[in-house]
Design an enzyme around this catalytic site. Sequence first.
Site, PDB file in Angstrom:
ATOM      1  N   CYS A  91       0.817   1.798   0.234  1.00 52.39           N
ATOM      2  CA  CYS A  91       1.521   0.890   1.151  1.00 52.39           C
ATOM      3  C   CYS A  91       0.688  -0.394   1.253  1.00 52.39           C
ATOM      4  O   CYS A  91      -0.428  -0.364   1.776  1.00 52.39           O
ATOM      5  CB  CYS A  91       1.673   1.583   2.498  1.00 52.39           C
ATOM      6  N   CYS A 104       1.365   0.044  10.786  1.00 51.37           N
ATOM      7  CA  CYS A 104       1.226  -1.382  10.507  1.00 51.37           C
ATOM      8  C   CYS A 104       0.306  -2.130  11.486  1.00 51.37           C
ATOM      9  O   CYS A 104       0.578  -2.197  12.675  1.00 51.37           O
ATOM     10  CB  CYS A 104       2.649  -1.900  10.645  1.00 51.37           C
TER      11      CYS A 104
END
Length: 377
Positions: free
Chosen positions: A124, A365
């Site tokens: 990611c 995130c």
Amino acid sequence: MYNGAMTAIPLLQPAAAPDARLSLLDLSRPELETLLAGLGQPEFRARQVWEWVYKRYAHSFDMMTNLPKTLREQLGAALTLTPLQPVAEMVSHDADTLKALFQLPDGQTIETVLMLYEERRTLCISSQAGCAMGCTFCATAQGGLARNLTAGEIVAQVLYFARYLADPSALPATSVQRPTDVTNIVLMGMGEPMHNYKNVWAALRCLTDADSFGLGARHITLSTVGLAPMIERMADEGLQIGLAVSLHAPNDQLRSQLAPINKAYNLDVLLGAVRSYIEKTHRRVTFEYALMAGINDSPDLAQELADKLQGILCHVNLIPLNPIPGSLYQPTSDDDTERFAQILRDGGVPATVRLRRGIEINAGCGQLRRVIAQRAT
Ligand code: SAH
């Protein structure tokens, strides 16, 4: 939320001194050819260097043993191969998620997460340092946008973990059998990839180019908050990169609260762009929907979403919210998540619940960066 003793191994390293050298990863192949020609080198040198970097993941020019020593020294003085310095790394307690916090040459920091599954090693990656989109439930949004990443900084995240997966002796140890390789990439780290379109696509071309990193485009997914014109542009790129759209709400009123970019590109405009993307590419689109208790998780909203998505070749990925300390938003319970998914399926919309990964290592995130920044102050 972070519980280091039980669940993760933080490996804090001192930040490196700023590096003024250009990154080779920011050079195109023709630019490297010109540079080498300027050093009086024959044409085949560029191919040799390129292979060392993108096929053998060399992290220093000294490793390039088929290059003359003086050339290696010249290149090393002018260029870096490692524009990212790891300043923290964490491994989840079940050793299947590894997260790195990198410092960029100008001191900015970004995060990259490696997730190990039975069959896949999914990375990611971040596209920007920070983010300008202002989603109210997202940790990255809270600090705003610092700057775009260069194409080389995006690719460098992949090379760093490709190196880790190829090298059985590299620490820290996860559960993965090494040597192995990166099989999938998702642009779901920090930043909005469509807001850094040019550099992101330069990086994607490098990552998919057979002479460079050479990963199949179908193994890469770009996630966007919904910059509609850029979705149309992506449809014309001619690369089979997967598209994921962060929806989070089935109507404009709620979506504008959660993702303010909805005021610029509302749901009709966004879904119009998605429809035209599907018409051109014939590819199924993923809609991401982070479930927040009492906010966007009621049965009525599930039904409204199912209605809204009728006729669109899509799949909904329900994401359990990663709670941010101090935030009003809380994750939906597992039962309510399953109920929401079932209403979508009954309405003819395929829906899955994303596995929760790396929650204890702040893999959501922007979350590790916040923790490290708070510790430093
Ligand atoms: N800017 C892009 C990609 C980055 S974030 C986008 O918006 O799609 C990747 C995904 O994580 C997005 O769907 C985003 O909305 C979601 N996300 C952000 N913060 C989250 C949180 N705290 N919990 C769960 N998902 C979150």
